[in-house]
Structures are given as structure tokens and as C-alpha cells.
Motif scaffolding. Structure first.
Motif, PDB file in Angstrom:
ATOM      1  N   LEU A 177       0.831  -1.139  -0.168  1.00  0.00           N
ATOM      2  CA  LEU A 177      -0.179  -0.165   0.129  1.00  0.00           C
ATOM      3  C   LEU A 177       1.029   1.259  -0.135  1.00  0.00           C
ATOM      4  O   LEU A 177       0.386   2.206  -0.774  1.00  0.00           O
ATOM      5  CB  LEU A 177      -0.874  -0.192   1.103  1.00  0.00           C
ATOM      6  N   ALA A 178       1.703   1.160   0.682  1.00  0.00           N
ATOM      7  CA  ALA A 178       2.731   2.451   0.783  1.00  0.00           C
ATOM      8  C   ALA A 178       4.320   2.038   1.604  1.00  0.00           C
ATOM      9  O   ALA A 178       4.069   1.057   2.172  1.00  0.00           O
ATOM     10  CB  ALA A 178       2.225   3.574   1.629  1.00  0.00           C
ATOM     11  N   ILE A 179       5.131   2.977   1.320  1.00  0.00           N
ATOM     12  CA  ILE A 179       6.345   2.920   2.165  1.00  0.00           C
ATOM     13  C   ILE A 179       6.661   3.991   3.013  1.00  0.00           C
ATOM     14  O   ILE A 179       6.495   5.154   2.531  1.00  0.00           O
ATOM     15  CB  ILE A 179       7.417   2.546   0.982  1.00  0.00           C
ATOM     16  N   LYS A 180       6.958   3.702   4.301  1.00  0.00           N
ATOM     17  CA  LYS A 180       7.071   4.541   5.046  1.00  0.00           C
ATOM     18  C   LYS A 180       8.626   5.143   5.286  1.00  0.00           C
ATOM     19  O   LYS A 180       9.401   3.938   5.501  1.00  0.00           O
ATOM     20  CB  LYS A 180       6.564   4.580   6.616  1.00  0.00           C
ATOM     21  N   ARG A 181       9.231   6.185   4.843  1.00  0.00           N
ATOM     22  CA  ARG A 181      10.688   6.364   4.896  1.00  0.00           C
ATOM     23  C   ARG A 181      10.742   7.552   5.894  1.00  0.00           C
ATOM     24  O   ARG A 181      10.518   8.752   5.484  1.00  0.00           O
ATOM     25  CB  ARG A 181      11.135   6.431   3.481  1.00  0.00           C
ATOM     26  N   GLY A 182      11.339   7.396   6.905  1.00  0.00           N
ATOM     27  CA  GLY A 182      11.473   8.328   7.997  1.00  0.00           C
ATOM     28  C   GLY A 182      10.140   8.847   8.303  1.00  0.00           C
ATOM     29  O   GLY A 182       9.062   8.199   8.610  1.00  0.00           O
ATOM     30  N   GLU A 183       9.961  10.307   7.942  1.00  0.00           N
ATOM     31  CA  GLU A 183       8.546  10.814   8.175  1.00  0.00           C
ATOM     32  C   GLU A 183       7.597  10.987   7.037  1.00  0.00           C
ATOM     33  O   GLU A 183       6.696  11.632   7.026  1.00  0.00           O
ATOM     34  CB  GLU A 183       8.816  12.249   9.223  1.00  0.00           C
ATOM     35  N   THR A 184       8.208  10.409   6.127  1.00  0.00           N
ATOM     36  CA  THR A 184       7.525  10.590   4.717  1.00  0.00           C
ATOM     37  C   THR A 184       6.802   9.157   4.283  1.00  0.00           C
ATOM     38  O   THR A 184       7.216   8.266   4.399  1.00  0.00           O
ATOM     39  CB  THR A 184       8.521  10.942   3.539  1.00  0.00           C
ATOM     40  N   LEU A 185       5.612   9.193   3.995  1.00  0.00           N
ATOM     41  CA  LEU A 185       4.926   8.125   3.285  1.00  0.00           C
ATOM     42  C   LEU A 185       4.654   8.127   1.735  1.00  0.00           C
ATOM     43  O   LEU A 185       4.343   9.206   1.388  1.00  0.00           O
ATOM     44  CB  LEU A 185       3.527   8.268   4.056  1.00  0.00           C
ATOM     45  N   HIS A 186       5.514   7.396   1.165  1.00  0.00           N
ATOM     46  CA  HIS A 186       5.270   7.257  -0.373  1.00  0.00           C
ATOM     47  C   HIS A 186       4.376   6.217  -0.774  1.00  0.00           C
ATOM     48  O   HIS A 186       4.669   5.070  -0.330  1.00  0.00           O
ATOM     49  CB  HIS A 186       6.806   6.559  -0.463  1.00  0.00           C
ATOM     50  N   ASN A 187       3.189   6.587  -1.479  1.00  0.00           N
ATOM     51  CA  ASN A 187       2.455   5.810  -2.065  1.00  0.00           C
ATOM     52  C   ASN A 187       2.385   5.851  -3.867  1.00  0.00           C
ATOM     53  O   ASN A 187       1.466   5.129  -4.012  1.00  0.00           O
ATOM     54  CB  ASN A 187       0.923   6.286  -1.569  1.00  0.00           C
ATOM     55  N   VAL A 188       3.167   6.669  -4.229  1.00  0.00           N
ATOM     56  CA  VAL A 188       3.389   6.495  -5.592  1.00  0.00           C
ATOM     57  C   VAL A 188       4.542   5.517  -5.908  1.00  0.00           C
ATOM     58  O   VAL A 188       5.699   5.730  -5.756  1.00  0.00           O
ATOM     59  CB  VAL A 188       3.878   7.727  -6.507  1.00  0.00           C
ATOM     60  N   LEU A 189       4.186   4.002  -6.237  1.00  0.00           N
ATOM     61  CA  LEU A 189       5.294   3.116  -6.217  1.00  0.00           C
ATOM     62  C   LEU A 189       5.770   2.421  -7.662  1.00  0.00           C
ATOM     63  O   LEU A 189       4.794   2.413  -8.146  1.00  0.00           O
ATOM     64  CB  LEU A 189       5.120   2.057  -5.198  1.00  0.00           C
TER      65      LEU A 189
END
Ligand code: ADP
Length: 217
Positions: A177-189
Motif C-alpha cells: 500500500l505504501a512505504i514509510k521512509r522516515g517521516e514521509t509516506l510514499h504511495n506512488v510506487l
């Protein structure tokens, strides 16, 4: 129509089953030979009956053939749980699931026709061992019907690999569904996206498919 379940034997295991089924809005009939046990579950279980399930005539009267799954949760007497399983299967109950005390008990239950045998101590021991060995997964949320929402932390072995390498975007039975990197949530993968140590992948879908994917890493 909603599924209908019956639970015979309201010890610790049977009452936990009733409570959870009821919590999930399933219809559950709770049966025990001991009235104090049925009274204890009556707070969260709307249908309770005091009955001896090892009596064939009583079982016929209960109309258990209309139920989707009848669970026999009697651990203290092997003889009683085996007899009840036999009676339920002979009466034509669709699915009889039974709690076994040990492997020997489980084997006999299978021979007399139990559709599923659960050995709680053994199963739980294996699950605990798996979670002791696996520090990759945390926040494991059951969504029902074998579906889970879970998180996977990128470790050294996956560091630098792309989502394409990890076969994450072409899974049919679960989804990233998404990737959490640090404080950012990436949902365009995209398949080219490179994983970094400590990235948290948020996955949802069939638990077995997710477990299978984990085994391939
Ligand atoms: P647990 O190990 O999960 O605590 P127990 O084996 O202690 O379970 O509890 C079994 C339950 O099954 C008891 O509440 C007992 O009264 C009930 N029970 C035993 N025999 C029968 C029977 N013939 N029909 C219905 N209930 C029964």
C-alpha cells in the motif's frame, strides 16, 4: 445469510471462541452440560443451551445440521470429545471442528471424521517460535477471512534492492500500500524504487501469500 456457529464445551477455549465470534457479529449457539458455564457466557452470547452433547437424541433435537461449523471444545475428557464428534458426524453436521489435547487425541479425532483438528498448545508454541525468530514483521492486524494488514522493515538483505527485484508490485493476493521512509509516506510506487535500510513496507492481503513472499527473501 450470515454463517451460524455452535460451540460445545464452554471452558476457557470454548468461551473465548464464543466471545470472539459474538464480537465479530457472528451468530453463535453456546452449549454446555453445566449450567454455570452457560450462565458465564450469557453476558456476551445471546443463545445458550444446557445440554449433554454426548446424547444422540439431544443432538438431534438441537438441529445442529443447520449450522455451518460446530466446534467441540472439550479438553478434559478424551472419551467425551471423541464420542460427540462421532455423533455430530453421524447426524450429518457439515463441518465439525474439534480441539485436541495432544497428537494421539488428534489422530483419533481425524479417524472418527473431524473436519478440522486444532491443537492450541502446539499451534501456539509454533507461532510463538516463529515470532521469536522473525523480527521483520510487527503491527500485525487481523482483518478476518485470512486477511491481514502488516508492516515489514527493510533489513540488510533487502537494502539497495528495487521493488521490482522484490516482486512486490505484481503480487495478486496481497498489495503493497505504501512505504514509510522516515517521516514521509510514499504511495506512488514504481518497480525501480530502491529500498533503504529501515524503510517500512505496509502490506495488506492474504496472510499465506504474504508469508510465502517473506520466505522467498
Ligand atoms: P478448556 O481446556 O478449554 O478450559 P475444558 O475441557 O476444561 O476446556 O472444558 C470443557 C467444557 O465442556 C466444560 O465446561 C464441561 O462442562 C463441558 N462438557 C463436558 N462434557 C460435556 C457434554 N457431554 N456436553 C456438553 N458439554 C460438556
Amino acid at each position: 445469510m450470515n454463517s451460524q456457529f455452535a460451540v460445545i464445551g464452554l471452558g476457557l477455549f470454548g468461551s473465548a471462541l464464543c466471545e470472539e465470534l459474538d464480537r465479530q457479529d457472528a451468530q453463535v449457539l453456546a452449549i454446555d452440560i453445566d449450567e454455570t458455564k452457560t450462565r458465564q457466557v450469557a453476558t456476551f452470547c445471546s443463545h445458550t443451551i444446557v445440554a449433554d452433547a454426548s446424547d444422540e437424541a439431544t443432538v438431534a433435537e438441537l438441529g445442529l445440521t443447520d449450522y455451518d461449523i460446530v466446534f467441540v471444545a472439550i479438553g478434559d475428557s478424551l472419551e467425551t470429545s471423541i464420542l460427540i464428534t462421532l455423533i455430530l458426524k453421524e447426524a450429518g453436521v457439515k463441518k465439525v471442528w474439534v480441539k485436541a489435547r495432544d497428537k494421539f487425541h488428534a489422530k483419533i479425532l481425524q479417524k472418527v471424521g473431524a473436519d478440522k483438528v486444532i491443537n492450541p498448545e502446539w499451534d501456539m508454541g509454533r507461532r510463538v517460535a516463529q515470532s521469536m525468530l522473525d523480527n521483520r514483521l510487527f503491527d500485525y492486524l487481523e482483518l478476518g477471512h485470512n486477511m491481514v494488514l502488516t508492516e515489514f522493515v527493510i533489513g540488510l538483505q533487502q537494502n539497495g534492492r528495487t521493488l521490482g527485484d522484490l516482486h512486490l508490485l505484481q503480487q495478486s493476493e496481497f498489495q503493497l500500500l505504501a512505504i514509510k521512509r522516515g517521516e514521509t509516506l510514499h504511495n506512488v510506487l514504481t518497480g525501480k524504487m530502491e529500498m533503504q535500510l529501515g524503510d517500512i513496507l505496509i502490506l495488506a492481503g492474504n496472510k499465506h501469500a504474504i508469508d510465502h513472499w517473506l520466505d522467498t527473501l
